[in-house]
Design a protein around this motif. Structure first.
Motif, mmCIF file in Angstrom:
data_model
loop_
_atom_site.group_PDB
_atom_site.id
_atom_site.type_symbol
_atom_site.label_atom_id
_atom_site.label_comp_id
_atom_site.label_asym_id
_atom_site.label_seq_id
_atom_site.Cartn_x
_atom_site.Cartn_y
_atom_site.Cartn_z
ATOM 1 N N VAL A 1 87.863 -93.584 -0.154
ATOM 2 C CA VAL A 1 87.333 -93.563 -1.517
ATOM 3 C C VAL A 1 87.624 -92.204 -2.168
ATOM 4 C CG1 VAL A 1 85.263 -93.785 -2.948
ATOM 5 C CG2 VAL A 1 85.524 -95.214 -0.916
ATOM 6 N N TRP B 1 93.831 -100.747 -11.840
ATOM 7 C CA TRP B 1 93.186 -100.632 -10.534
ATOM 8 C C TRP B 1 93.728 -101.667 -9.548
ATOM 9 C CZ3 TRP B 1 90.349 -98.323 -6.946
ATOM 10 C CH2 TRP B 1 89.547 -99.047 -6.080
ATOM 11 N N PRO C 1 83.230 -99.685 -6.021
ATOM 12 C CA PRO C 1 84.392 -99.011 -6.616
ATOM 13 C C PRO C 1 84.655 -99.449 -8.049
ATOM 14 C CG PRO C 1 84.895 -99.801 -4.404
ATOM 15 C CD PRO C 1 83.561 -100.384 -4.771
#
Length: 639
Positions: free
Chosen positions: A125, A200, A362
């Protein structure tokens, strides 16, 4: 009696160098501020930015605060105090501290397993935050418009591309708000794909269609993962001596960024709507049996992993636990204001409800927020600040996760060579962590990241914390532990903490564990349903940490001396002869070697009478008939 090292440290002023500390072999913090900042840097992480706001508005909005702060007061702060005093008293890592009751050393191994899982995916992450940070170094954020090769026909941006006639744009806006209201309703029912979401999914992740379809390794993500591990290693290369200096920046700068974003956020149109949504109580959701119990867990969900921090610590566990716990929760609340001011602005711009633009995990950090950043003036600057803040928040937690493993390994081996070459151990752990994180950089990496996040540290975390509390209070004995804390601080722990440690906290944790099982639902990622075999792997990861506890307990019982199972059980539960303060000058009273000056120390009559009076009061107010730990203390190390 001569004051102990702890009592001198506990009376020190914040920021002053610690005196009379000979524990240089393991390393210690330069002063108490470094310790507090490191602890705050661990407790305050990425979850404060994305998970807390999501949990809050999904579970009652402002009503969420009620059980949240109940948990903070009756479980979060008490467990933090217990953890802090436990590690500081023994000056050992997550394995060495279980000399207190060797049969439960499996709890320490369980902590190592969970820390390993979290450390692997947490740094992934962080590396994605690095990727977005580098991508923000441009005049125009790449996820601003829908005119990129990775965009699809369903992409619909909220920013008007440059070059479109302003009169035409105004006419279109009037048409949407006036004559074509029916068409707007149809559009609102159809899920639009934002440029940031397609960036993304289709560019950063290039996500595959199944968790078993790994596809190719995303080389840019792999490179950022290497950068992330190198940064972590360099910051920990000298143990707490280096990380203690780094936290002056990493633990404070996120608050500077949050404040800047908060000031900017509340000045945007629609920000008030987002904040109202954030704070408005929805009391009916609190009564929902499926969501209510889990509201109690967030304030202390990370508090059982701080042994390596506390084992090097100096200072006042009572005061520090309150400071760190409250800072953790206050940061979550503050981040909620920042997030929802931006989300309110975004909802106003899209003409939708706030609940339709917010996401969890996320998605909030790398989809919703980046899209909102494109609507701000000088958007690349705001994007740089935001993702730099995420990097620092993540690194603060990652430092402690890595230190957990390194400290446990070093303390367990304990040789002079390993102590002098701790850097080699740190580097080895970093390399292994990088290699294990490579699969998470593939096209199926996001599926595995979420699987680890949901299973590796879920109900196993609750079980481990509950067993730790029960072992200290009922196997080792609450009276013994209260005396240990008193020897360290110069006074016994307050009555509130004693009650919480023995009764309130274990009951709350057990309650949460039961409802965690009752409300279980298989995880999904958007419309993707995880196959059964992947869920089996998830449960295996969760059980791999818990199973360490009974396996090691059976091993220890089998290796203990005794003719019967009961004798070996009792032997394995008794404190090891090495249990107690790590330094010889701190081993006084019942921890002193036979015949030493500390062992024959003569205490004033007034002090003895005071102790007897306190024991009598404890017996009346707290004791349970027949509970473990109710026996009197022995005065020899063999006890």
């Amino acid at each position: 009696p001569v004051p102990t090292r702890w009592q001198l440290q506990n009376g020190a002023v914040l920021g002053e160098p610690v005196k009379m500390d000979k524990n240089s072999r393991r390393g210690n913090w330069g002063n108490q501020i470094e310790f507090i900042l490191t602890s705050v840097g661990y407790a305050v992480g990425l979850g404060n930015v994305w998970r807390f706001p999501y949990l809050c508005y999904r579970n009652g909005g402002g009503a969420f605060m009620f059980p949240y702060f109940i948990m903070l007061v009756f479980c979060g702060i008490p467990l933090f105090f217990l953890e802090l005093s436990f590690g500081q008293f023994a000056s050992q890592g997550c394995l060495g501290v279980w000399r207190i009751s060797p049969m439960f050393k499996g709890v320490g191994y369980g902590m190592m397993v969970v820390s390993t899982y979290i450390g692997i995916y947490y740094n992934v992450v962080i590396c994605i935050a690095f990727y977005y940070f580098f991508s923000s170094m441009t005049n125009l954020l790449p996820w601003t418009y829908c005119n990129n090769p990775w965009n699809t026909a369903s992409c619909n941006g909220v920013v008007t591309p440059k070059g479109i006639n302003s009169t035409l744009a105004n006419a279109t806006r009037s048409l949407v708000t006036g004559a074509a209201q029916a068409a707007v309703e149809v559009v609102n029912k159809t899920k639009r794909t934002s440029p940031s979401e397609e960036y993304w999914k289709h560019y950063v992740l290039n996500i595959s269609d199944d968790i078993g379809n790994f596809g190719d390794v995303r080389l840019p993500i792999l490179g950022c993962l290497a950068v992330s591990w190198v940064v972590v290693f360099l910051c920990l290369i000298r143990g707490v001596k280096s990380s203690g200096k780094v936290v002056y920046f990493t633990a404070t700068f996120p608050y500077v960024v949050l404040t800047i974003l908060f000031i900017r956020g509340i000045t945007l149109e629609g920000a008030v709507t987002g904040i109202k949504y954030y704070l408005t109580p929805q009391w009916h959701k609190i009564l929902d049996a499926k969501t209510g119990p889990m509201l109690l867990w967030p304030p202390c969900s990370k508090l059982i992993w701080l042994h390596p921090v506390f084992s090097h610590s100096v200072g006042h566990p009572n005061r520090d636990s309150i400071i760190i716990s409250i800072t953790n929760c206050a940061t979550s609340v503050y981040a909620g204001f920042v997030i929802f001011s931006i989300l309110g602005f975004m909802a106003h711009h899209l003409n939708v409800d706030v609940s339709e633009v917010a996401d969890h995990g996320p998605g909030l950090a790398f989809v919703a927020y980046p899209e909102a950043l494109t609507l701000l003036p000088i958007s690349p600057l705001w994007s740089l600040l935001f993702f730099f803040m995420l990097i620092l928040l993540g690194l603060g937690t990652q430092f402690c996760l890595l230190e957990t493993l390194v400290t446990a390994i070093v303390d367990e081996i304990g040789t002079d060579w390993i102590m002098k070459n701790k850097t080699v151990v740190t580097g080895g752990v970093a390399v292994v962590g990088f290699l294990l994180g490579v699969p998470l950089t593939t096209q199926a990496g996001i599926y595995w990241l979420l699987l680890m996040d949901n299973y590796a540290a879920s109900f196993s975390l609750v079980i481990i914390s509950c067993i730790m509390c029960i072992c200290i209070m009922y196997v080792y004995g609450h009276k013994k532990y209260f005396k240990d804390v008193e020897m360290m601080l110069g006074f016994p722990p307050p009555i509130f903490f004693r009650v919480c440690w023995r009764f309130v906290s274990p009951i709350i944790i057990s309650f949460i564990l039961i409802f965690t099982v009752i409300q279980y639902k298989p995880i999904t990622y958007n419309d993707y349903v995880y196959p059964g075999w992947s869920l089996a792997i998830g449960f295996a990861m969760a059980l791999s940490s818990v199973i360490c506890i009974p396996i090691y307990a059976l091993y220890k019982i089998a290796k203990s001396e005794g003719n019967t199972f009961l004798e070996r059980l009792k032997k394995s539960c008794r404190p090891d002869i090495k249990w107690g303060p790590a330094l010889s000058e701190d081993r006084i009273g019942r921890y002193a070697a036979p015949g030493s000056e500390a062992d024959v120390e003569v205490r004033p009559l007034k002090e003895e009478l005071k102790e007897k009076e306190e024991e009598k009061r404890d017996e009346i107010s707290l004791s349970i008939q027949g509970s473990n730990g109710s026996t009197a203390h022995n005065t020899t190390p063999s006890a």
